[in-house]
Enzyme design. Structure first.
Site, PDB file in Angstrom:
ATOM      1  N   GLU A  18      11.955  52.509  50.434  1.00 50.08           N
ATOM      2  CA  GLU A  18      10.519  53.058  50.012  1.00 50.08           C
ATOM      3  C   GLU A  18       9.454  52.681  51.020  1.00 50.08           C
ATOM      4  O   GLU A  18       9.257  51.550  51.216  1.00 50.08           O
ATOM      5  CB  GLU A  18      10.261  52.656  48.593  1.00 50.08           C
ATOM      6  CG  GLU A  18       9.180  53.224  48.193  1.00 50.08           C
ATOM      7  CD  GLU A  18       8.873  52.916  46.366  1.00 50.08           C
ATOM      8  OE1 GLU A  18      10.071  53.036  45.879  1.00 50.08           O
ATOM      9  OE2 GLU A  18       7.624  52.507  46.353  1.00 50.08           O
ATOM     10  N   THR A  50       5.448  56.700  48.816  1.00 50.25           N
ATOM     11  CA  THR A  50       4.653  56.457  47.598  1.00 50.25           C
ATOM     12  C   THR A  50       3.264  57.209  47.573  1.00 50.25           C
ATOM     13  O   THR A  50       3.045  57.860  48.768  1.00 50.25           O
ATOM     14  CB  THR A  50       3.940  54.999  47.678  1.00 50.25           C
ATOM     15  OG1 THR A  50       3.401  54.707  48.947  1.00 50.25           O
ATOM     16  CG2 THR A  50       5.039  53.884  47.502  1.00 50.25           C
ATOM     17  N   ALA A  53      -3.377  57.148  44.746  1.00 50.99           N
ATOM     18  CA  ALA A  53      -4.630  57.789  44.206  1.00 50.99           C
ATOM     19  C   ALA A  53      -5.860  57.587  44.830  1.00 50.99           C
ATOM     20  O   ALA A  53      -5.946  56.483  45.575  1.00 50.99           O
ATOM     21  CB  ALA A  53      -4.715  57.341  42.542  1.00 50.99           C
ATOM     22  N   ARG A 125       3.156  57.326  36.653  1.00 53.65           N
ATOM     23  CA  ARG A 125       1.636  57.394  35.954  1.00 53.65           C
ATOM     24  C   ARG A 125       0.605  57.181  37.151  1.00 53.65           C
ATOM     25  O   ARG A 125      -0.430  57.784  37.051  1.00 53.65           O
ATOM     26  CB  ARG A 125       1.518  56.596  34.731  1.00 53.65           C
ATOM     27  CG  ARG A 125       0.118  56.862  34.034  1.00 53.65           C
ATOM     28  CD  ARG A 125       0.002  55.951  33.213  1.00 53.65           C
ATOM     29  NE  ARG A 125      -0.354  54.720  33.812  1.00 53.65           N
ATOM     30  CZ  ARG A 125      -0.566  53.332  33.348  1.00 53.65           C
ATOM     31  NH1 ARG A 125      -0.565  53.459  31.773  1.00 53.65           N
ATOM     32  NH2 ARG A 125      -0.765  52.146  33.891  1.00 53.65           N
ATOM     33  N   ASP A 127      -1.922  53.706  38.706  1.00 50.55           N
ATOM     34  CA  ASP A 127      -3.102  52.840  37.975  1.00 50.55           C
ATOM     35  C   ASP A 127      -4.310  53.152  38.561  1.00 50.55           C
ATOM     36  O   ASP A 127      -4.421  53.693  39.662  1.00 50.55           O
ATOM     37  CB  ASP A 127      -2.453  51.478  38.511  1.00 50.55           C
ATOM     38  CG  ASP A 127      -1.279  51.016  37.600  1.00 50.55           C
ATOM     39  OD1 ASP A 127      -1.141  51.296  36.465  1.00 50.55           O
ATOM     40  OD2 ASP A 127      -0.443  50.268  38.214  1.00 50.55           O
ATOM     41  N   LYS A 199      11.167  59.168  28.389  1.00 54.83           N
ATOM     42  CA  LYS A 199      11.314  60.129  29.836  1.00 54.83           C
ATOM     43  C   LYS A 199      12.481  60.453  30.051  1.00 54.83           C
ATOM     44  O   LYS A 199      12.457  61.585  30.784  1.00 54.83           O
ATOM     45  CB  LYS A 199      10.630  59.015  30.789  1.00 54.83           C
ATOM     46  CG  LYS A 199       9.346  58.390  30.732  1.00 54.83           C
ATOM     47  CD  LYS A 199       8.742  57.688  31.828  1.00 54.83           C
ATOM     48  CE  LYS A 199       9.097  56.161  32.179  1.00 54.83           C
ATOM     49  NZ  LYS A 199       8.285  55.531  33.341  1.00 54.83           N
ATOM     50  N   GLN A 210      11.162  48.425  38.771  1.00 62.10           N
ATOM     51  CA  GLN A 210       9.929  47.379  39.378  1.00 62.10           C
ATOM     52  C   GLN A 210      10.959  46.388  40.303  1.00 62.10           C
ATOM     53  O   GLN A 210      11.675  46.232  39.788  1.00 62.10           O
ATOM     54  CB  GLN A 210       8.962  47.045  38.416  1.00 62.10           C
ATOM     55  CG  GLN A 210       8.066  46.180  38.926  1.00 62.10           C
ATOM     56  CD  GLN A 210       7.009  46.819  39.901  1.00 62.10           C
ATOM     57  OE1 GLN A 210       7.574  47.053  40.970  1.00 62.10           O
ATOM     58  NE2 GLN A 210       5.752  47.430  39.562  1.00 62.10           N
TER      59      GLN A 210
END
Ligand code: FAD
Length: 317
Positions: A18, A50, A53, A125, A127, A199, A210
Site C-alpha cells: 500500500e 490511499t 480527504a 469511511r 477520518d 459490510k 489495520q
C-alpha cells in the site's frame, strides 16, 4: 483481475503493498522509483493507493481577516492507479473514502475507474482529522463505509443514483477495513465485528486489517470473525516500525498497542529501532504465513526497503 480472484487462485500467501500519493506538487517519479524495486523483487498481484480527504482550515490572512480554506494535501489517487496499471500491468486498488465526497462524486469516481479498466476498490469511511469544519457535505455524503459498499453494490447491478435506462453495470471487487484491536470509536470489539459482518453482507469481498504488532490480536480477531459468519479472506496489514518515534506516533494515529517486548527493546536501543522493527516484522510475517493468513499487506508509505528485507528473509526460510 479482481483482488478476490487473486486470493481464490493463490497457492501461497500473497504479498501486496500500500502506497500513498505524493504531496500536492510532488513528483510521481519517487513513487515509480519505489515501485520499480517492489515490482522487480516481488511482482505483487495488486498495489493499493490511499485516498486523502480535503481538509478544511481557517487561515489568517495578511490583513488579519480569517479565510476558510479547503485543500487536499495528497491528490492524485485515481491518476496514480491508472499509471500503475499502465506502467506495470499490475492491478491497482484505489481507496475510495466517504469523508468529503457527496454520493454523486463517489459515483463519478467509480465511473472514471470503470472506464480506466480498474475494477477493484477499497471502500473506507475516512477520518475528519485536523479539519475544523465538517466535510460531510451536509448529509449528501455516505456516512459509513457500509453506505459506500452498498452504493458500489448497486452500481454493480446497474443501479445509479438517478434512474438511467440501460445503465451499464459496473463490476467492482470491494475490500473493506477491519480492526483486530477494534476501531477506536467502537464500544467494543464484538460490536465492531458485527459492523464488519454488515459490510460483508452488503457486498464486501475481502477485509484488510489495520496494522498490528501482536499476532495474537489478528488470530483471535479472525476466529471471532469466523464465529460471526464472516467467511471472506481477512488479510493482515503490516507496518514495519523503523524509528523510535513510531512508539508514540503509531498508537496516536492508528489506535493500536505495541507489545511490551518490542517497546522495551526499542527503548533500550533507540538508535537500532529500524533493525529491531525489521526483525520483529520478519517473525510476525513468518508466524502469520504459517498460521494460514491469506497474504501480507505491507503499508510501505514512501520506503519499500524494510518490507523488501522482510520478504527476502521469509523467502529464504
Ligand atoms: P466504518 O466501517 O464506517 O466504521 C467506522 C466506525 O463506525 C467503526 O467504529 C464502526 O464500528 C462504526 N460503524 C459502522 N457502521 C455503523 C453504523 N451503521 N452505526 C454506527 N456505527 C457504525 N483513511 C483514509 O482517509 N484514506 C485511506 O485510504 C485509508 N485507507 C485505509 C485502509 C485500511 C486497510 C484501514 C484499516 C484504514 C484506512 N483508512 C484510510 C483509515 C480509515 O479511514 C479510518 O480507520 C476510519 O476511522 C474508519 O474507516 P472504516 O472504513 O473502517 O469505517
Amino acid at each position: 483481475m479482481k483482488v478476490i480472484e487473486h486470493y481464490d487462485k493463490a497457492t501461497e500467501p500473497l504479498i501486496s503493498f500500500e502506497i500513498i500519493p505524493p504531496k500536492r506538487g510532488g513528483s510521481v517519479q519517487s513513487i515509480f522509483e519505489s515501485l520499480d524495486k517492489v515490482v522487480e523483487k516481488v511482482q505483487p498481484p495488486f498495489i493499493d493507493v490511499t485516498y486523502h480527504a480535503a481538509e478544511a482550515y481557517v487561515e489568517e490572512q495578511a490583513d488579519g481577516t480569517l479565510k476558510r480554506v479547503i485543500r487536499r494535501k495528497r491528490p492524485g489517487t485515481i491518476g496514480l492507479c491508472a499509471a500503475i496499471l499502465h506502467r506495470y500491468g499490475i492491478d491497482p486498488v484505489p481507496h475510495l473514502i466517504c469523508e468529503g465526497f457527496t454520493r454523486e462524486e463517489s459515483e463519478d469516481a467509480l465511473i472514471e475507474l470503470n472506464y480506466l479498466g480498474i475494477h477493484n476498490v477499497l471502500a473506507i469511511r475516512g477520518d475528519n482529522t485536523g479539519s475544523q469544519v465538517s466535510l460531510n457535505q451536509n448529509g449528501t455524503a455516505n456516512k459509513y463505509a457500509i453506505d459506500l459498499v452498498r452504493q458500489i453494490h448497486r452500481m454493480n447491478q446497474g443501479d445509479y443514483i438517478e434512474d438511467i435506462i440501460n445503465a451499464e453495470s459496473t463490476n467492482f471487487c470491494v475490500g473493506v477495513a477491519g480492526y483486530p484491536e477494534k476501531h477506536f470509536e467502537a464500544p467494543n470489539l464484538d460490536w465492531d465485528i458485527k459492523r464488519l459482518k454488515d459490510k460483508v453482507d452488503a457486498g464486501a469481498d475481502y477485509v484488510v486489517t489495520q496494522m498490528f504488532f501482536d499476532n495474537s490480536a489478528y488470530f483471535s480477531f479472525v476466529e471471532k470473525c469466523r464465529e460471526n459468519g464472516i467467511d471472506v479472506p481477512i488479510v493482515p496489514g503490516l507496518k514495519i516500525l523503523t524509528t523510535n518515534n513510531h512508539l508514540k506516533s503509531l498508537p496516536k494515529y492508528f489506535h493500536l498497542n505495541i507489545p511490551d517486548e518490542l517497546t522495551a527493546e526499542v527503548d533500550a536501543n533507540p538508535d537500532k529501532a529500524k533493525e529491531i522493527g525489521i526483525e520483529w516484522a520478519r517473525q510476525q510475517t513468518l508466524e502469520l504465513m504459517e498460521g494460514g493468513a491469506p497474504g501480507i499487506h505491507f503499508y510501505i508509505m514512501g520506503d519499500p526497503q524494510p518490507a523488501l528485507d522482510v520478504i527476502d528473509f521469509v523467502r529464504k526460510k
